[in-house]
Design an enzyme around this catalytic site. Structure first.
Site, PDB file in Angstrom:
ATOM      1  CB  CYS A  38      -1.675   0.028   8.806  1.00 28.83           C
ATOM      2  SG  CYS A  38      -0.619   1.467   8.869  1.00 28.83           S
ATOM      3  CG  ASN A  63      -0.396   0.000   2.504  1.00 32.08           C
ATOM      4  OD1 ASN A  63       0.755  -0.390   2.671  1.00 32.08           O
ATOM      5  ND2 ASN A  63      -1.137   0.438   3.509  1.00 32.08           N
ATOM      6  CD  GLU A  82       5.331  -0.311  13.344  1.00 29.09           C
ATOM      7  OE1 GLU A  82       4.170  -0.440  13.770  1.00 29.09           O
ATOM      8  OE2 GLU A  82       6.263   0.112  14.061  1.00 29.09           O
TER       9      GLU A  82
HETATM   10  P1  NAP Z   1       1.091  -8.979   3.428  1.00 29.79           P
HETATM   11  O1  NAP Z   1       0.289  -9.823   2.539  1.00 29.79           O
HETATM   12  O2  NAP Z   1       1.321  -9.421   4.817  1.00 29.79           O
HETATM   13  O3  NAP Z   1       2.503  -8.747   2.683  1.00 29.79           O
HETATM   14  C1  NAP Z   1       3.489  -7.913   3.213  1.00 29.79           C
HETATM   15  C2  NAP Z   1       4.843  -8.327   2.687  1.00 29.79           C
HETATM   16  O4  NAP Z   1       5.188  -9.614   3.191  1.00 29.79           O
HETATM   17  C3  NAP Z   1       4.913  -8.449   1.165  1.00 29.79           C
HETATM   18  O5  NAP Z   1       6.179  -8.009   0.738  1.00 29.79           O
HETATM   19  C4  NAP Z   1       4.765  -9.954   0.953  1.00 29.79           C
HETATM   20  O6  NAP Z   1       5.313 -10.397  -0.267  1.00 29.79           O
HETATM   21  C5  NAP Z   1       5.592 -10.447   2.125  1.00 29.79           C
HETATM   22  N1  NAP Z   1       5.361 -11.848   2.504  1.00 29.79           N
HETATM   23  C6  NAP Z   1       4.280 -12.631   2.274  1.00 29.79           C
HETATM   24  N2  NAP Z   1       4.473 -13.852   2.815  1.00 29.79           N
HETATM   25  C7  NAP Z   1       5.686 -13.839   3.399  1.00 29.79           C
HETATM   26  C8  NAP Z   1       6.452 -14.792   4.130  1.00 29.79           C
HETATM   27  N3  NAP Z   1       6.014 -16.020   4.386  1.00 29.79           N
HETATM   28  N4  NAP Z   1       7.679 -14.420   4.574  1.00 29.79           N
HETATM   29  C9  NAP Z   1       8.146 -13.177   4.342  1.00 29.79           C
HETATM   30  N5  NAP Z   1       7.482 -12.240   3.661  1.00 29.79           N
HETATM   31  C10 NAP Z   1       6.254 -12.561   3.201  1.00 29.79           C
HETATM   32  O7  NAP Z   1       0.467  -7.496   3.534  1.00 29.79           O
HETATM   33  P2  NAP Z   1      -0.074  -6.549   2.375  1.00 29.79           P
HETATM   34  O8  NAP Z   1      -1.323  -7.126   1.834  1.00 29.79           O
HETATM   35  O9  NAP Z   1       1.034  -6.207   1.448  1.00 29.79           O
HETATM   36  O10 NAP Z   1      -0.409  -5.222   3.214  1.00 29.79           O
HETATM   37  C11 NAP Z   1      -1.616  -5.052   3.897  1.00 29.79           C
HETATM   38  C12 NAP Z   1      -1.461  -5.349   5.382  1.00 29.79           C
HETATM   39  O11 NAP Z   1      -0.339  -4.629   5.885  1.00 29.79           O
HETATM   40  C13 NAP Z   1      -2.647  -4.869   6.198  1.00 29.79           C
HETATM   41  O12 NAP Z   1      -2.917  -5.802   7.208  1.00 29.79           O
HETATM   42  C14 NAP Z   1      -2.140  -3.559   6.811  1.00 29.79           C
HETATM   43  O13 NAP Z   1      -2.794  -3.179   7.988  1.00 29.79           O
HETATM   44  C15 NAP Z   1      -0.711  -3.883   7.040  1.00 29.79           C
HETATM   45  N6  NAP Z   1       0.079  -2.657   7.092  1.00 29.79           N
HETATM   46  C16 NAP Z   1       0.528  -2.236   8.304  1.00 29.79           C
HETATM   47  C17 NAP Z   1       1.240  -1.055   8.406  1.00 29.79           C
HETATM   48  C18 NAP Z   1       1.729  -0.551   9.733  1.00 29.79           C
HETATM   49  O14 NAP Z   1       2.605   0.320   9.730  1.00 29.79           O
HETATM   50  N7  NAP Z   1       1.222  -1.010  10.860  1.00 29.79           N
HETATM   51  C19 NAP Z   1       1.501  -0.297   7.271  1.00 29.79           C
HETATM   52  C20 NAP Z   1       1.021  -0.758   6.046  1.00 29.79           C
HETATM   53  C21 NAP Z   1       0.318  -1.943   5.966  1.00 29.79           C
HETATM   54  P3  NAP Z   1       4.336 -10.764  -1.511  1.00 29.79           P
HETATM   55  O15 NAP Z   1       3.697  -9.485  -1.908  1.00 29.79           O
HETATM   56  O16 NAP Z   1       5.262 -11.316  -2.493  1.00 29.79           O
HETATM   57  O17 NAP Z   1       3.345 -11.764  -0.989  1.00 29.79           O
HETATM   58  O1  G3H Z   2      -0.730   1.768   5.915  1.00 34.41           O
HETATM   59  C1  G3H Z   2      -0.061   2.153   6.845  1.00 34.41           C
HETATM   60  C2  G3H Z   2       0.694   3.414   6.824  1.00 34.41           C
HETATM   61  O2  G3H Z   2       1.796   3.325   7.681  1.00 34.41           O
HETATM   62  C3  G3H Z   2      -0.237   4.534   7.220  1.00 34.41           C
HETATM   63  O3  G3H Z   2       0.318   5.757   7.003  1.00 34.41           O
HETATM   64  O4  G3H Z   2      -1.410   7.048   8.252  1.00 34.41           O
HETATM   65  O5  G3H Z   2       0.182   8.176   6.727  1.00 34.41           O
HETATM   66  O6  G3H Z   2      -1.612   6.729   5.803  1.00 34.41           O
HETATM   67  P1  G3H Z   2      -0.683   7.004   6.948  1.00 34.41           P
END
Ligand code: NAP
Ligand code: G3H
Length: 487
Positions: free
Chosen positions: A294, A164, A260
C-alpha cells in the site's frame, strides 16, 4: 508443500472454532495455488452462513469471560505467540514464499516484524493508564466531582486482512484486539489464507482460550457482505482495496470501522535534493515486493531542473533489479499475485505509452511476471498518473515548481503517504503542511514502520488510525465513571 506445511499442523480443510480445528460442514473448498508455479498448496473451506453464525456466536460468548481476564495474563499469551512465531520462521516464511510469492528476505522479515509487533503490543497495553479528571476546571464545576476514565473492549472484532502481508496485517489486528479484551473473527484474504490459518494456529498453541479467535474462510465476494453486516459484529478492522473498503463502509451502517486502504504515494523531488539518496529510496520504495505494498512509491513528481539527472540515476538502479522465482535465489521482482493483476498493470503501461509516455526501462510481461518498468513524461491524461497499479511500474511526472507538485499530489483520490526529498527544511515543512496524506516522509521512502508510529490514510486511503497504541485505542472505548463526593 502440503505434507510439510499443512498436514503437520493438521489445519488444512478446517476452521478454528471454539478452540478446536474442526472439519467444516461445507462441501465446497477453495483450492489455493502458488503464484510461483501454480502448484496446489492446499484447500480451505468456503464456509456457509450457518457456519459464520456459529463462529460469531462462539466469539460473543467467549468475550464475556475474556474481558474479565487480567492484562498481564493476556500479555503472557502474546509473548508466547511471538516466541512460537520465531521458532516457526523457516516453515512460515516458506509458506509465505509459496502462497503470496514473497522473496525470502521479505518473508522472513514479515515473520520477525510480526513477533516484535506482538511483544510491543503486550508491553504497550501493560503500560496504558486511565485518568482521573477533577470537575473544577470547567465553569460551574466543583472539586467534589471526579471522573474516573477507563477503557472497555468493544466486543467481537471482525479482522479482514489483504493478501500482501497475510501474517503481519492479520496479527496487527488480532493482537491489539485481544489484548484489549475483545474476541476476534478472523477472515484472511483467500490467497494468503493458509498463512493466515497458520498464524491463528500459533495463537491457539500459545494459549488463546476457546472462542477468543475463530476463523472464517471463503471468498469475500460471496461471504463478505454477510459477515460485515452481521448484527453481532461490534467493530470491523479492514485492510484492503479502497473499492471493497467503500462497499463495507456503505453496508455496515452503524458498525464502527478502522480501514487501511489503497494509496498512490508520491515522491516529490525538489531541485536541491540529494539525488543519490532520492534515487536509492525511490527504487526501494517503488519496486520491493514488485510494488504490491500500500505504501509503495507509486509516482514521482520531480522539478524540471533535475528531472533528467534523476531519471538517469533511477534507470541505472532499475536495470539492476533481479527478476525471478524467489525459491531459486534472492530476487527483487517476484511474480504478481495472479495473472489478472499482471494484465491490469500491463494495461496501465500500454495506456501511458500510447498517450506519449517515454518507456525508460521494462514494459514487458510474461504471464504474472511484470518486469520492472520506469516511464518518464507521464502526464495527467494517463491512467498511470492516478491508478494504483499494485505492480512494479513507476511513472515520472515532471513539474515546474513546488506548487505544481503539491497540486498534482493532492488531486489524487488517495491520501496515504508522501515523500519529500529536499535539503531545505523550510520547504520540507511547507510541503508537509500542504499535503493531504496521513504521513509525510522527509528524505526517505514511504513506509508504514516502525509499527508503533501512527499509520493512517485520508480521503479514499482509510478511516481511523493504526499503530500499536492507536490500534488498541481504536478497538476499545472510553468509560467514564463520575464520583460525586459528599459535601
Ligand atoms: P481486496 O481485494 O480489497 O481484499 C482485501 C480483503 O477483503 C480480503 O480478505 C478479501 O477476501 C476481502 N473481501 C473482498 N470482498 C469483500 C466483501 N465484499 N466484504 C468483506 N470482505 C471482502 O485487497 P487485496 O487485493 O487483498 O489487497 C490489495 C489492496 O489492499 C491494495 O489496494 C492495497 O493498497 C491495499 N492495502 C492497504 C494497506 C494499508 O494499510 N493502507 C495495506 C495493505 C494493502 P478475498 O481474498 O476472499 O476476496
Ligand atoms: O501494504 C501495506 C503495508 O501496510 C505496508 O507496510 O510499508 O512496511 O511495506 P510497509
Amino acid at each position: 508443500m502440503k505434507e510439510i506445511y499443512l498436514n503437520d499442523l493438521n489445519i488444512e480443510l478446517k476452521k478454528l472454532l471454539n478452540g478446536k480445528w474442526i472439519e467444516s460442514d461445507s462441501d465446497t473448498y477453495i483450492d489455493i495455488h502458488s503464484p510461483l508455479n501454480n502448484s496446489l498448496l492446499g484447500k480451505v473451506p468456503a464456509m456457509s452462513k450457518e457456519e459464520v453464525d456459529l463462529a460469531i456466536e462462539s466469539c460473543k460468548e467467549a468475550q464475556k469471560k475474556w474481558k474479565l481476564t487480567n492484562i498481564f495474563e493476556r500479555s503472557e499469551i502474546l509473548y508466547k505467540a511471538a516466541d512460537i512465531l520465531e521458532e516457526k520462521i523457516d516453515e512460515l516464511s516458506e509458506l509465505l514464499i509459496m502462497e503470496v510469492a514473497k522473496d525470502r528476505e521479505s518473508a522472513r522479515s514479515e515473520v520477525n516484524r510480526t513477533a516484535d509487533f506482538i511483544r510491543f503490543t503486550a508491553d504497550t497495553a501493560k503500560n496504558m493508564q486511565g485518568e482521573i479528571l477533577q470537575g473544577d476546571s470547567f465553569k460551574g464545576g466543583t472539586k467534589d466531582k471526579i471522573a474516573m476514565v477507563t477503557r472497555e473492549p468493544l466486543g467481537v472484532v471482525l479482522a479482514i486482512s489483504p493478501f500482501n502481508y497475510p501474517v503481519n496485517l492479520a496479527a496487527s489486528k488480532i493482537a491489539p484486539a485481544i489484548i484489549g479484551g475483545n474476541t476476534v473473527i478472523f477472515k484472511p484474504a483467500t490467497q494468503g489464507s493458509l498463512s493466515g490459518l497458520y498464524l491463528a494456529n500459533i495463537f491457539q498453541k500459545a494459549g488463546v482460550p476457546a472462542g477468543v479467535i475463530n476463523t472464517i474462510t471463503g471468498k469475500g465476494s460471496e461471504i463478505g457482505d454477510y459477515v460485515v453486516t452481521h448484527p453481532d459484529i461490534d467493530f470491523i478492522n479492514f485492510t484492503g482495496s479502497s473499492e471493497i473498503g467503500a462497499r463495507i463502509s456503505q453496508i455496515s451502517k452503524m458498525t464502527p470501522t478502522l480501514m487501511e486502504l489503497g494509496g498512490k504515494d508520491a515522491a516529490i523531488v525538489l531541485k536541491d535534493a540529494d539525488l543519490d539518496l532520492a534515487a536509492k529510496n525511490i527504487v526501494a520504495g517503488a519496486y520491493s515486493y514488485s510494488g504490491q505494498r500500500c505504501t509503495a512509491i507509486k509516482r514521482v513528481l520531480v522539478e524540471n531542473e533535475v528531472a533528467d539527472k534523476l531519471v538517469e540515476k533511477l534507470k541505472e538502479k532499475v536495470e539492476k533489479l533481479v527478476v525471478g522465482n524467489p525459491l531459486e535465489k534472492q530476487v527483487d521482482i517476484v511474480p504478481l499475485i495472479d495473472n489478472k493483476s499482471a494484465l491490469f498493470v500491463e494495461g496501465l503501461i500500454e495506456d501511458a505509452i500510447k498517450k506519449g509516455g517515454k518507456l525508460i526501462v521494462g514494459g514487458k510481461r510474461e504471464e504474472n511476471i511484470v518486469y520492472p518498468t520506469l516511464i518518464d513524461n507521464v502526464n495527467e491524461k494517463m491512467e498511470l498518473a492516478w491508478e494504483e497499479p499494485f505492480g512494479p511500474v513507476l511513472p515520472i511526472l515532471r513539474v515546474n515548481n513546488i506548487e505544481e507538485a503539491i497540486e498534482i499530489a493532492n488531486k489524487s483520490q488517495y491520501g496515504l503517504q508522501s515523500s519529500v526529498f529536499t535539503e531545505n527544511i523550510n520547504d520540507a515543512f511547507y510541503i508537509a503542511g500542504k499535503l493531504e496524506v496521513g504521513t509525510v516522509q522527509v528524505n526517505n521512502k514511504t513506509e508504514r514502520g516502525p509499527d508503533h508510529f501512527p499509520f493512517l490514510g485520508v480521503k479514499n486511503s482509510g478511516i481511523g488510525v493504526q499503530g500499536i497504541r492507536y490500534s488498541i485505542e481504536a478497538m476499545s472505548r472510553v468509560k467514564s465513571t463520575v464520583i460525586n463526593l459528599r459535601k
